[in-house]
Motif scaffolding. Structure first.
Motif, short mmCIF file in Angstrom:
data_model
loop_
_atom_site.label_atom_id
_atom_site.label_comp_id
_atom_site.label_asym_id
_atom_site.label_seq_id
_atom_site.Cartn_x
_atom_site.Cartn_y
_atom_site.Cartn_z
N SER A 7 0.83 -1.21 0.00
CA SER A 7 0.00 0.00 0.00
C SER A 7 0.86 1.26 0.00
N GLY A 8 1.30 1.66 -1.15
CA GLY A 8 2.05 2.91 -1.29
C GLY A 8 3.49 2.82 -0.83
N THR A 9 3.72 2.85 0.48
CA THR A 9 5.09 2.84 1.01
C THR A 9 5.38 1.63 1.88
N ARG A 10 4.37 0.81 2.17
CA ARG A 10 4.63 -0.33 3.04
C ARG A 10 3.56 -1.42 2.84
N TRP A 11 3.88 -2.56 3.42
CA TRP A 11 2.94 -3.67 3.38
C TRP A 11 2.04 -3.61 4.60
N ILE A 12 0.74 -3.69 4.38
CA ILE A 12 -0.22 -3.63 5.49
C ILE A 12 -1.01 -4.94 5.51
N PHE A 13 -0.76 -5.73 6.54
CA PHE A 13 -1.38 -7.05 6.61
C PHE A 13 -2.91 -6.96 6.59
N ALA A 14 -3.47 -5.94 7.23
CA ALA A 14 -4.93 -5.81 7.29
C ALA A 14 -5.56 -5.70 5.91
N ASP A 15 -4.76 -5.27 4.91
CA ASP A 15 -5.30 -5.16 3.56
C ASP A 15 -5.60 -6.51 2.93
N VAL A 16 -5.06 -7.58 3.52
CA VAL A 16 -5.41 -8.91 3.04
C VAL A 16 -6.92 -9.11 3.11
N PHE A 17 -7.53 -8.59 4.18
CA PHE A 17 -8.97 -8.77 4.37
C PHE A 17 -9.80 -7.94 3.39
N LYS A 18 -9.18 -6.95 2.77
CA LYS A 18 -9.90 -6.07 1.84
C LYS A 18 -9.65 -6.43 0.37
N LYS A 19 -8.46 -6.97 0.08
CA LYS A 19 -8.06 -7.08 -1.32
C LYS A 19 -7.74 -8.50 -1.79
N SER A 20 -7.65 -9.45 -0.89
CA SER A 20 -7.20 -10.79 -1.28
C SER A 20 -8.37 -11.72 -1.55
N GLU A 21 -8.04 -12.89 -2.14
CA GLU A 21 -9.04 -13.90 -2.43
C GLU A 21 -9.55 -14.52 -1.12
N LEU A 22 -10.71 -15.16 -1.20
CA LEU A 22 -11.36 -15.69 -0.01
C LEU A 22 -10.46 -16.67 0.74
N ARG A 23 -9.80 -17.58 0.02
CA ARG A 23 -8.97 -18.57 0.71
C ARG A 23 -7.86 -17.90 1.52
N ASP A 24 -7.32 -16.78 0.99
CA ASP A 24 -6.27 -16.06 1.72
C ASP A 24 -6.85 -15.32 2.92
N VAL A 25 -8.06 -14.81 2.77
CA VAL A 25 -8.73 -14.14 3.90
C VAL A 25 -8.97 -15.13 5.04
N LEU A 26 -9.43 -16.32 4.70
CA LEU A 26 -9.69 -17.34 5.73
C LEU A 26 -8.39 -17.76 6.41
N ASP A 27 -7.32 -17.90 5.63
CA ASP A 27 -6.01 -18.21 6.23
C ASP A 27 -5.54 -17.08 7.13
N ALA A 28 -5.77 -15.84 6.71
CA ALA A 28 -5.33 -14.68 7.49
C ALA A 28 -6.06 -14.61 8.83
N ILE A 29 -7.33 -15.01 8.85
CA ILE A 29 -8.09 -15.04 10.10
C ILE A 29 -7.42 -15.99 11.09
N THR A 30 -7.06 -17.17 10.61
CA THR A 30 -6.42 -18.17 11.48
C THR A 30 -5.04 -17.71 11.93
N ILE A 31 -4.27 -17.13 11.00
CA ILE A 31 -2.91 -16.70 11.32
C ILE A 31 -2.92 -15.57 12.34
N THR A 32 -3.84 -14.64 12.22
CA THR A 32 -3.94 -13.54 13.19
C THR A 32 -4.17 -14.10 14.59
N PHE A 33 -5.08 -15.05 14.70
CA PHE A 33 -5.37 -15.69 15.99
C PHE A 33 -4.12 -16.39 16.53
N ALA A 34 -3.44 -17.15 15.68
CA ALA A 34 -2.27 -17.92 16.11
C ALA A 34 -1.14 -17.00 16.57
N VAL A 35 -0.90 -15.91 15.84
CA VAL A 35 0.17 -14.97 16.20
C VAL A 35 -0.13 -14.33 17.56
#
Length: 247
Positions: free
Chosen positions: A24-52
């Motif tokens: 996003s312009g000058t840096r990578w923003i993980f939250a943008d996965v939930f806005k711009k990525s495919e569904l399978r990546d969004v579902l993985d990101a939900i799990t990864i956020t919890f695990a981290v």
């Protein structure tokens, strides 16, 4: 999401999924996965956020995150549910889930290991992205066929005739000593026979140049019916002397 969570989640996400976090312009923003990525990546990101969050010791934040996502899925009628590890699974309705869970509890005995493996494969195929509805139907059939072979030693394959003859006889013999219940149970094996006959259309090859898979709606029906039959067969099998002795 704070900077530490953003960095850690991004690192784990890219390592585990092979997908890239949007730039996003000058840096990578993980939250943008939930806005711009495919569904399978969004579902993985939900799990990864919890695990981290769990790994970093933010246990209450992790539980709040899981509750928030679960509530959002429910309110938006998204066809997924979250398990205790915040992993998303395909979700139809509460009855579908109760049917699956209660059947799993019946298949806990060691000699049902192969039956349980095929049963879990059926739901895993329905969970996958993309869904493999044909594999789901084949696996639920395999689980029923496997337990039928345990109940009727020497049976080569699961057929309608096996259901309405030897399988019915073996299971009715284990039922409570009530004439009405035994009659109703015996008649249920007619329905099981028709289910088996219908499932052969996906169990075997089809007359088509292109792969033909059942719709999600039909796959859910096939799994719902197969799961209910499997639970009853498991309950009957658990009372059979030759299987009790093998446990």
């Amino acid at each position: 999401m704070d900077k530490d969570h953003n960095f850690d989640c991004r690192q784990v996400f890219e390592r585990e999924t092979g997908a890239a976090v949007p730039f996003s312009g000058t840096r990578w923003i993980f939250a943008d996965v939930f806005k711009k990525s495919e569904l399978r990546d969004v579902l993985d990101a939900i799990t990864i956020t919890f695990a981290v969050m769990q790994q970093k010791g933010y246990h209450q934040q992790a539980l709040s995150w899981r509750a928030f996502v679960g509530r959002t899925m429910h309110e938006e009628n998204v066809g997924y549910r979250l398990d205790e590890k915040c992993v998303a699974h395909f979700h139809v309705d509460q009855e579908f889930e109760r049917n699956r869970a209660s059947t799993l509890s019946v298949l806990e005995l060691p000699h049902f290991g192969a039956v349980r493996a095929s049963f879990e494969d059926a739901y895993r195929h329905l969970d996958s992205d993309p869904q493999d509805t044909k594999a789901a139907c084949r696996s639920i059939f395999e689980s029923v066929e496997t337990i039928a072979k345990l109940i009727v030693p020497g049976a080569d394959r699961l057929t309608r005739n096996l259901c309405v003859q030897k399988l019915k006889e073996a299971c009715v013999d284990t039922a409570p000593d009530d004439a009405t219940e035994r009659e109703v149970l015996a008649n249920m094996f007619t329905s099981l026979g028709y289910w088996v006959e219908a499932m052969h259309d996906y169990r075997h090859g089809q007359r088509s140049h292109a792969p033909v898979s059942p719709s999600e709606e039909l796959a859910v029906l096939a799994l719902s019916a197969g799961t209910a039959f499997l639970r009853q067969l498991g309950q009957s099998a658990a009372r059979m002397p030759h299987l009790v002795a093998a446990a």
